[in-house]
Design an enzyme around this catalytic site. Structure first.
Site, PDB file in Angstrom:
ATOM      1  N   ASP A  33       0.805  -1.215   0.000  1.00 63.71           N
ATOM      2  CA  ASP A  33       0.000   0.000   0.000  1.00 63.71           C
ATOM      3  C   ASP A  33       0.842   1.270   0.000  1.00 63.71           C
ATOM      4  O   ASP A  33       1.175   1.805   1.051  1.00 63.71           O
ATOM      5  CB  ASP A  33      -0.938   0.007   1.216  1.00 63.71           C
ATOM      6  CG  ASP A  33      -1.924  -1.140   1.163  1.00 63.71           C
ATOM      7  OD1 ASP A  33      -2.505  -1.356   0.093  1.00 63.71           O
ATOM      8  OD2 ASP A  33      -2.099  -1.801   2.185  1.00 63.71           O
ATOM      9  N   LYS A  37      -2.344   6.697   3.707  1.00 60.11           N
ATOM     10  CA  LYS A  37      -3.149   7.686   4.413  1.00 60.11           C
ATOM     11  C   LYS A  37      -4.622   7.273   4.403  1.00 60.11           C
ATOM     12  O   LYS A  37      -5.090   6.552   3.527  1.00 60.11           O
ATOM     13  CB  LYS A  37      -2.982   9.055   3.773  1.00 60.11           C
ATOM     14  CG  LYS A  37      -1.580   9.597   3.918  1.00 60.11           C
ATOM     15  CD  LYS A  37      -1.449  10.957   3.285  1.00 60.11           C
ATOM     16  CE  LYS A  37      -0.026  11.466   3.436  1.00 60.11           C
ATOM     17  NZ  LYS A  37       0.190  12.720   2.717  1.00 60.11           N
ATOM     18  N   ASP A  69       6.707  -1.327   5.544  1.00 59.57           N
ATOM     19  CA  ASP A  69       7.600  -0.427   6.260  1.00 59.57           C
ATOM     20  C   ASP A  69       6.819   0.667   6.996  1.00 59.57           C
ATOM     21  O   ASP A  69       7.392   1.526   7.640  1.00 59.57           O
ATOM     22  CB  ASP A  69       8.632   0.188   5.317  1.00 59.57           C
ATOM     23  CG  ASP A  69       8.013   0.867   4.119  1.00 59.57           C
ATOM     24  OD1 ASP A  69       6.802   0.696   3.897  1.00 59.57           O
ATOM     25  OD2 ASP A  69       8.727   1.569   3.394  1.00 59.57           O
TER      26      ASP A  69
END
Length: 86
Positions: A33, A37, A69
């Site tokens: 992804d 956000k 990450d």
């Protein structure tokens, strides 16, 4: 891409060849992804539909490896599997 359809076809070919092991036993989802956000939630890769589809073809004890990450993105993926019972 219709993952359910692809895995169904894969499994059907196994049934024709009497190969009971023709199924995913390990799935790796790494850094899926780039839009982590909240406003981009609709673009996420790990969805209820994906979890349901994987659950349909995988057996108990099989592995789904998640890696990101971004801690929040990883937690969101993990929660989606927990929520959907995957």
């Amino acid at each position: 891409v219709d993952l359910d359809r692809l895995l169904s076809l894969y499994q059907e070919s196994a049934d024709e060849n009497e190969d009971a092991n023709n199924r995913p036993a390990f799935v790796s989802i790494q850094f899926p992804d780039p839009h982590f956000k909240k406003q981009h939630t609709k673009r996420r890769v790990v969805t209820a539909e994906l979890v349901t589809t994987l659950g349909k073809f995988m057996k108990e004890g099989d592995v789904v490896f998640l890696q990101s990450d971004i801690k929040d993105a990883l937690e969101a993926m993990r929660e989606k599997f927990v929520e959907e019972g995957g």
